[in-house]
Design a protein around this motif. Structure first.
Motif, PDB file in Angstrom:
ATOM      1  N   ASN A 199      -4.030  -0.908  21.185  1.00  0.00           N
ATOM      2  CA  ASN A 199      -5.899  -1.032  21.623  1.00  0.00           C
ATOM      3  C   ASN A 199      -6.926  -0.096  20.757  1.00  0.00           C
ATOM      4  O   ASN A 199      -8.158  -0.105  20.719  1.00  0.00           O
ATOM      5  N   ASN A 200      -6.508   0.289  19.300  1.00  0.00           N
ATOM      6  CA  ASN A 200      -6.911   0.899  18.527  1.00  0.00           C
ATOM      7  C   ASN A 200      -7.136   0.615  17.026  1.00  0.00           C
ATOM      8  O   ASN A 200      -6.109   0.472  16.073  1.00  0.00           O
ATOM      9  N   LYS A 201      -8.006  -0.932  17.018  1.00  0.00           N
ATOM     10  CA  LYS A 201      -7.194  -1.380  15.230  1.00  0.00           C
ATOM     11  C   LYS A 201      -7.954  -0.122  13.893  1.00  0.00           C
ATOM     12  O   LYS A 201      -7.143  -0.391  13.407  1.00  0.00           O
ATOM     13  N   ASP A 202      -8.801   0.278  14.563  1.00  0.00           N
ATOM     14  CA  ASP A 202      -9.248   1.640  13.054  1.00  0.00           C
ATOM     15  C   ASP A 202      -8.076   1.771  12.438  1.00  0.00           C
ATOM     16  O   ASP A 202      -7.747   2.082  11.412  1.00  0.00           O
ATOM     17  N   LEU A 203      -7.401   2.270  14.194  1.00  0.00           N
ATOM     18  CA  LEU A 203      -6.766   3.507  13.622  1.00  0.00           C
ATOM     19  C   LEU A 203      -5.396   2.902  13.073  1.00  0.00           C
ATOM     20  O   LEU A 203      -4.335   3.225  12.323  1.00  0.00           O
ATOM     21  N   HIS A 204      -4.287   1.586  13.391  1.00  0.00           N
ATOM     22  CA  HIS A 204      -4.081   0.847  12.892  1.00  0.00           C
ATOM     23  C   HIS A 204      -3.668  -0.106  11.697  1.00  0.00           C
ATOM     24  O   HIS A 204      -3.250   0.312  11.138  1.00  0.00           O
ATOM     25  N   PHE A 205      -4.999  -0.239  11.421  1.00  0.00           N
ATOM     26  CA  PHE A 205      -5.170  -0.774   9.897  1.00  0.00           C
ATOM     27  C   PHE A 205      -5.243   0.644   8.960  1.00  0.00           C
ATOM     28  O   PHE A 205      -4.876   0.479   8.126  1.00  0.00           O
ATOM     29  N   ASP A 206      -5.686   2.098   9.385  1.00  0.00           N
ATOM     30  CA  ASP A 206      -5.660   3.174   8.178  1.00  0.00           C
ATOM     31  C   ASP A 206      -4.568   3.673   8.157  1.00  0.00           C
ATOM     32  O   ASP A 206      -3.874   3.859   7.148  1.00  0.00           O
ATOM     33  N   LEU A 207      -3.321   2.859   9.839  1.00  0.00           N
ATOM     34  CA  LEU A 207      -1.734   3.328   8.781  1.00  0.00           C
ATOM     35  C   LEU A 207      -0.663   2.491   7.783  1.00  0.00           C
ATOM     36  O   LEU A 207      -0.294   3.252   7.466  1.00  0.00           O
ATOM     37  N   LEU A 208      -1.119   1.046   8.411  1.00  0.00           N
ATOM     38  CA  LEU A 208      -1.245  -0.125   7.608  1.00  0.00           C
ATOM     39  C   LEU A 208      -1.418   0.327   6.376  1.00  0.00           C
ATOM     40  O   LEU A 208      -0.827   0.886   4.999  1.00  0.00           O
ATOM     41  N   SER A 209      -2.480   0.935   6.199  1.00  0.00           N
ATOM     42  CA  SER A 209      -3.420   0.966   4.497  1.00  0.00           C
ATOM     43  C   SER A 209      -2.201   2.093   4.346  1.00  0.00           C
ATOM     44  O   SER A 209      -2.215   2.037   2.768  1.00  0.00           O
ATOM     45  N   LEU A 210      -1.950   3.523   5.042  1.00  0.00           N
ATOM     46  CA  LEU A 210      -0.592   4.128   3.596  1.00  0.00           C
ATOM     47  C   LEU A 210       0.133   3.461   3.476  1.00  0.00           C
ATOM     48  O   LEU A 210       1.167   3.794   2.277  1.00  0.00           O
ATOM     49  N   HIS A 211       0.878   2.538   3.868  1.00  0.00           N
ATOM     50  CA  HIS A 211       1.983   2.178   3.782  1.00  0.00           C
ATOM     51  C   HIS A 211       1.567   0.717   2.178  1.00  0.00           C
ATOM     52  O   HIS A 211       2.276   1.249   0.997  1.00  0.00           O
ATOM     53  N   PHE A 212       0.756   0.426   1.997  1.00  0.00           N
ATOM     54  CA  PHE A 212      -0.201   0.108   0.974  1.00  0.00           C
ATOM     55  C   PHE A 212      -0.372   0.375  -0.278  1.00  0.00           C
ATOM     56  O   PHE A 212       0.660   0.409  -1.162  1.00  0.00           O
ATOM     57  N   ALA A 213      -0.712   1.179   0.466  1.00  0.00           N
ATOM     58  CA  ALA A 213      -0.911   2.568  -1.065  1.00  0.00           C
ATOM     59  C   ALA A 213       0.319   3.672  -1.236  1.00  0.00           C
ATOM     60  O   ALA A 213      -0.003   3.319  -2.679  1.00  0.00           O
ATOM     61  N   LYS A 214       1.268   3.366  -1.315  1.00  0.00           N
ATOM     62  CA  LYS A 214       2.370   4.077  -1.008  1.00  0.00           C
ATOM     63  C   LYS A 214       3.245   2.808  -2.551  1.00  0.00           C
ATOM     64  O   LYS A 214       3.894   2.870  -2.936  1.00  0.00           O
ATOM     65  N   LEU A 215       3.235   1.605  -1.911  1.00  0.00           N
ATOM     66  CA  LEU A 215       3.508   0.492  -2.531  1.00  0.00           C
ATOM     67  C   LEU A 215       3.217   0.767  -4.295  1.00  0.00           C
ATOM     68  O   LEU A 215       3.568   0.401  -4.751  1.00  0.00           O
ATOM     69  N   ILE A 216       1.269   0.676  -3.473  1.00  0.00           N
ATOM     70  CA  ILE A 216       1.076   1.148  -5.048  1.00  0.00           C
ATOM     71  C   ILE A 216       1.338   2.084  -5.909  1.00  0.00           C
ATOM     72  O   ILE A 216       1.909   2.236  -7.160  1.00  0.00           O
ATOM     73  N   CYS A 217       1.369   3.337  -5.238  1.00  0.00           N
ATOM     74  CA  CYS A 217       2.156   4.178  -5.934  1.00  0.00           C
ATOM     75  C   CYS A 217       3.472   4.265  -6.543  1.00  0.00           C
ATOM     76  O   CYS A 217       4.201   4.792  -7.723  1.00  0.00           O
ATOM     77  N   LEU A 218       4.556   3.458  -6.323  1.00  0.00           N
ATOM     78  CA  LEU A 218       5.893   3.546  -5.978  1.00  0.00           C
ATOM     79  C   LEU A 218       5.801   2.670  -7.498  1.00  0.00           C
ATOM     80  O   LEU A 218       6.628   1.503  -8.141  1.00  0.00           O
ATOM     81  N   ARG A 219       4.610   1.360  -7.714  1.00  0.00           N
ATOM     82  CA  ARG A 219       4.407   0.185  -8.344  1.00  0.00           C
ATOM     83  C   ARG A 219       4.935  -1.211  -8.452  1.00  0.00           C
ATOM     84  O   ARG A 219       5.844  -1.437  -8.717  1.00  0.00           O
ATOM     85  N   LYS A 220       4.996  -0.826  -7.037  1.00  0.00           N
ATOM     86  CA  LYS A 220       5.585  -2.660  -6.511  1.00  0.00           C
ATOM     87  C   LYS A 220       4.731  -3.013  -5.918  1.00  0.00           C
ATOM     88  O   LYS A 220       4.170  -3.538  -4.327  1.00  0.00           O
ATOM     89  N   CYS A 221       3.929  -4.031  -7.225  1.00  0.00           N
ATOM     90  CA  CYS A 221       2.694  -4.739  -6.540  1.00  0.00           C
ATOM     91  C   CYS A 221       2.639  -6.124  -6.194  1.00  0.00           C
ATOM     92  O   CYS A 221       2.192  -6.307  -5.341  1.00  0.00           O
ATOM     93  N   THR A 222       4.003  -6.052  -6.447  1.00  0.00           N
ATOM     94  CA  THR A 222       4.178  -7.301  -5.714  1.00  0.00           C
ATOM     95  C   THR A 222       4.528  -7.335  -4.591  1.00  0.00           C
ATOM     96  O   THR A 222       3.802  -8.501  -3.188  1.00  0.00           O
TER      97      THR A 222
END
Length: 215
Positions: A86-109
């Motif tokens: 019911n809270n899409k903004d919060l869900h998006f923000d959490l998913l974006s944290l995982h994306f950011a983590k993968l970027i920091c780990l240089r797991k671009c693919t």
């Protein structure tokens, strides 16, 4: 407008009220060990009904803060099953944290695949389009920490998302989003700023909470 301190120095403050304000802050922020020490030292009643929930919120909060967003999502869905749905903004923000983590780990693919699977579906709503573009732009840099969107990889961004997640979990349980101390500061700041605007038309600076606390 500067108020003479003598106007409030004679106002009695109940110790019980102070204890409740401090206790509210500790419970709100999941400082369980500190809360138990404070309860013991102050000789007040421990809010037993909140202890189990506090421990769950603490695990969720620290999972998000540490960048383990998928764990934070899993725990949140267990604790409050319909919150993220019911809270899409919060869900998006959490998913974006995982994306950011993968970027920091240089797991671009892996990051690209995750974005296509989990983030791009949000693109059907215009308010998410720019956010998705900002995150996807990180893929274009060999050193994303030096990109214009570097703040999306920062501890400050994780802190903001984790704090918001904690507030929404509390609201879901019909509890205040902010601790009593935060609400008092918010109210006092608004009142002082309003008084300054009303009576400080001679050029006095607006009320600054930071300056007030540093007196």
């Amino acid at each position: 407008m500067d108020v003479d301190p003598r106007q409030w120095e004679n106002i009695d403050v109940n110790d019980k009220d102070i204890h409740n304000i401090v206790l509210s802050y500790l419970v709100h922020n999941c400082f369980k060990d500190t809360m138990e020490s404070f309860v013991s030292c102050a000789g007040i009643e421990q809010p037993a009904d909140h202890l189990e929930d506090m421990e769950k919120r603490k695990r969720i909060f620290h999972s998000a803060l540490d960048g383990d967003a998928l764990k934070a999502i899993e725990l949140t869905e267990e604790f409050t099953p319909d919150l993220l749905e019911n809270n899409k903004d919060l869900h998006f923000d959490l998913l974006s944290l995982h994306f950011a983590k993968l970027i920091c780990l240089r797991k671009c693919t892996e990051a690209l695949g995750f974005a296509q699977l989990k983030l791009t579906p949000f693109g059907t709503m215009q308010k998410y389009v720019e956010k998705i573009e900002d995150f996807m732009s990180l893929l274009a840099y060999e050193e994303p920490e030096k990109s214009p969107m570097f703040h999306l990889l920062s501890l400050e961004y994780r802190q903001r998302v984790a704090d918001n997640l904690n507030r929404e979990i509390l609201a879901h349980a019909n509890l205040p989003r902010y601790s009593a101390a935060e609400r008092l500061i918010q109210q006092a700041t608004v009142v002082r700023q309003s008084l300054n605007q009303e009576f400080g038309k001679d050029g006095n600076q607006l009320f600054s909470l930071k300056d007030f606390l540093e007196r």
